[in-house]
Design an enzyme around this catalytic site. Structure first.
Site, PDB file in Angstrom:
ATOM      1  N   ALA A 101       0.853  -1.198   0.000  1.00 49.96           N
ATOM      2  CA  ALA A 101       0.000   0.000   0.000  1.00 49.96           C
ATOM      3  C   ALA A 101       0.879   1.234   0.000  1.00 49.96           C
ATOM      4  CB  ALA A 101      -0.929   0.001   1.208  1.00 49.96           C
ATOM      5  N   ALA A 102       0.548   2.189  -0.855  1.00 45.12           N
ATOM      6  CA  ALA A 102       1.301   3.442  -0.938  1.00 45.12           C
ATOM      7  C   ALA A 102       0.325   4.610  -0.821  1.00 45.12           C
ATOM      8  CB  ALA A 102       2.081   3.503  -2.240  1.00 45.12           C
ATOM      9  N   SER A 103       0.808   5.802  -1.074  1.00 46.06           N
ATOM     10  CA  SER A 103      -0.002   7.003  -0.854  1.00 46.06           C
ATOM     11  C   SER A 103      -1.094   7.182  -1.896  1.00 46.06           C
ATOM     12  CB  SER A 103       0.897   8.238  -0.871  1.00 46.06           C
ATOM     13  OG  SER A 103       1.910   8.119   0.082  1.00 46.06           O
ATOM     14  N   GLN A 161      -2.802   0.890  -4.026  1.00 46.19           N
ATOM     15  CA  GLN A 161      -2.382  -0.329  -3.338  1.00 46.19           C
ATOM     16  C   GLN A 161      -2.391  -1.480  -4.331  1.00 46.19           C
ATOM     17  OE1 GLN A 161      -5.507   0.071  -0.337  1.00 46.19           O
ATOM     18  NE2 GLN A 161      -6.358  -1.917  -0.940  1.00 46.19           N
ATOM     19  N   VAL A 162      -1.646  -2.540  -4.003  1.00 43.79           N
ATOM     20  CA  VAL A 162      -1.439  -3.657  -4.937  1.00 43.79           C
ATOM     21  C   VAL A 162      -2.027  -4.937  -4.365  1.00 43.79           C
ATOM     22  CG1 VAL A 162       0.284  -4.983  -6.212  1.00 43.79           C
ATOM     23  CG2 VAL A 162       0.686  -2.558  -5.739  1.00 43.79           C
ATOM     24  N   LYS A 211      -2.405  -3.134  -9.495  1.00 40.62           N
ATOM     25  CA  LYS A 211      -2.235  -1.856  -8.804  1.00 40.62           C
ATOM     26  C   LYS A 211      -3.490  -1.014  -9.018  1.00 40.62           C
ATOM     27  CE  LYS A 211       1.087   2.017  -8.637  1.00 40.62           C
ATOM     28  NZ  LYS A 211       2.336   2.531  -9.251  1.00 40.62           N
ATOM     29  N   ASP A 226      12.486   6.316  -8.811  1.00 39.08           N
ATOM     30  CA  ASP A 226      12.028   6.035  -7.444  1.00 39.08           C
ATOM     31  C   ASP A 226      12.534   4.668  -6.964  1.00 39.08           C
ATOM     32  OD1 ASP A 226      10.717   6.503  -5.065  1.00 39.08           O
ATOM     33  OD2 ASP A 226       8.764   5.821  -5.784  1.00 39.08           O
TER      34      ASP A 226
END
Length: 537
Positions: free
Chosen positions: A158-160, A163-164, A178, A310
């Site tokens: 989970a990111a900002s 989420q995957v 994603k 990134d």
């Protein structure tokens, strides 16, 4: 608290708050509920920044910026301010967490900020699956049960902004899906507008503290990440560039299940690149992983001119699959940057000059990059050496050089840092951030600084020889240019070797002279002692 500040600081607080609220009042592209939420989030940000501005002005009021007391208080204010921003990011979540993560990865900000905000890297709470399911159905046109044999409702990451999830297609292919959070683009527009306003007001009150370049870079990065179709294209570009590299794996894209908000790709097994314990458990040498990681990103920068911007550990996996005993799986290609050819070649030249400490060439290239005034600091930023260093490459600075460097850095003011960062090309900024993330990972893997410097030197030589060759091809032309590049690299290594040998001999000479001086002094002392004993007898 505000009433205790001097009149000027109080005025700043009021002006910043009033100005930013006015900015919000004229910005109504969304529904009432989203505006209310945006105003609440932005109000917190406005108050946090206003108090922080007043804190700096009040705490440092009347102190000359070249005294020890000023530097001590400045560090304390940095830490207090970083803690306020951390709390703001934790409460506002979303893009504020992403912004905090982005800032924490930069070396160009005070360490109090980077260390404090680094705790945000693992503080993302995933969305409820009901919300995610709605996004899937609206984008793919069918319920997940109709498209997949099974679908894990618990996200694997989970990111900002997304989420995957792990799933299996009807043809039994494992995929990673994603899914972008709903309404995130609207929040981004409002949040970044407020960030711009805050940066402008901070610059108005503190002309030397100019952060518009940072907000601009963050906004560009976020805009890239929100376009999943472009990210899918980036996957394919990267896959094509490394098609002949047995150590690199890029997940395959499933275009029929990919939209602007949903990205479906091949699922790849592996461990995070900086998990040393797991790597050793898989019988994989962490230092070899570090070397390959540096080679892969050096190839991106110096040869392909197409960079994954990134590379934090969560975006790079180490898999036991691969002809070389392991392979690097590159994930999350949302922030990718195409470097223009002129910049790529200049950057290759810069690295050759940095390794050879060619001060004239470094100054010339710094002027081309728009930072000629600060050319002396480029070797410190990239190689950890001063421009007139007498130590060998990768050997660290001598004590005298460290003292001299500290004096130079003390002379720098915030105005210089702001001017330097504003002047840098956008290509340079993403490379600086990428390089800092790589350095952190490589350090955890136990590789020496020497490995990074030599790897960059090698690929800089190859990049100058290959000119505009777009990928790791095996055509006769590519083989010829690689041969020329390797010859140039060998010459570079010989130059480094001879330089280090000369430096070693000079060091040996100094040690011998020092030893001879001590022995001479000891000999004179012994002669005097025997002389005194003889005549006393």
């Amino acid at each position: 608290m505000v009433s205790k500040f001097p009149a000027k600081a109080t005025a700043a607080f009021c002006l910043i708050t009033a100005g930013c609220f006015s900015s919000q009042a004229n910005f109504h592209p969304f529904s009432d509920s989203s505006v209310c939420e945006g105003i609440l989030r932005s109000s917190r940000a406005i108050c946090t920044v206003a108090i922080t501005v007043a804190d700096y002005k009040y705490s440092l009021y009347g102190l000359p910026n070249d005294c020890d007391e000023y530097r001590r208080l400045l560090s304390e204010v940095h830490l207090r301010s970083a803690k306020r921003l951390l709390k703001l990011c934790e409460i506002n979540k979303g893009f504020y967490v992403k912004a905090g993560q982005f800032v924490s990865s930069l070396r160009q900000i005070p360490k109090e900020y980077s260390l404090t905000l680094s705790s945000l890297q693992d503080q993302v709470v995933p969305y409820d699956f009901k919300v995610i399911k709605e996004v899937l159905v609206s984008n793919l046109g069918q319920d997940p049960s109709e498209l997949f044999t099974w679908f894990n409702e618990q996200p694997i990451a989970a990111a900002s902004i997304a989420q995957v999830h792990h799933a299996m297609l009807k043809d039994h292919q494992e995929v990673a899906i994603k899914v972008q959070y709903p309404g995130i683009e609207k929040k981004m527009k409002l949040d970044t507008r407020i960030m711009y306003s805050l940066a402008e007001f901070v610059a108005w009150f503190f002309p030397e503290f100019r952060f518009l370049w940072l907000v601009s870079e963050f906004t560009e990065a976020i805009s890239l990440e929100l376009d999943f179709v472009q990210e899918a294209r980036n996957f394919e570009t990267m896959s094509n560039n490394f098609r002949n590299n047995k150590f690199v794996r890029i997940p395959r894209i499933f275009w029929d299940l990919t939209t602007n908000q949903v990205l479906t790709m091949q699922f790849c097994h592996g461990q995070k690149v900086d998990d040393v314990v797991c790597l050793k458990g898989m019988k994989i040498n962490p230092e070899k992983v570090a070397k390959k990681l540096l080679e892969v990103f050096a190839e991106m920068i110096f040869i392909h001119g197409f960079l994954h911007g990134d590379p934090h550990p969560g975006n790079i996996l180490v898999s036991i699959e691969g002809q070389g005993g392991f392979s690097l799986v590159l994930l999350d290609h949302g922030i990718c940057k195409k470097l223009d050819e002129e910049f790529r070649l200049d950057y290759c030249q810069l690295w050759k000059a940095l390794i050879l400490l060619d001060s004239r060439k470094i100054q010339h290239l710094a002027e081309r990059f728009g930072v000629g005034k600060y050319y002396r600091y480029l070797p410190i930023i990239f190689s950890g050496r001063t421009i007139d260093s007498k130590s060998g490459i990768g050997k660290g600075m001598l004590v005298e050089e460290q003292k001299k460097m500290k004096q130079h850095l003390k002379a720098l003011e915030m105005e210089d840092i702001s001017s330097f960062m504003e002047s840098l090309p956008s290509n340079f900024l993403i490379i600086l951030r990428t390089d800092e993330l790589l350095r952190s990972t490589v350090s955890k893997l136990g590789a020496s600084k020497w490995v990074r410097l030599l790897t960059y030197g090698k690929y800089a030589s190859l990049g100058l020889s290959l000119k505009s060759n777009p990928c790791s091809d095996l055509t006769s032309l590519a083989l010829y240019t690689r041969l020329i590049g390797n010859i140039e690299y060998i010459l570079l290594r010989l130059t480094i070797g001879v330089t280090n040998l000369v430096l070693w001999m000079e060091k040996l000479k100094r040690c011998l002279n020092k030893f001879y001086g001590k022995m001479s002094a000891a000999g004179k002392g012994m002669s005097t002692m025997f002389f005194n004993i003889y005549f006393k007898m």
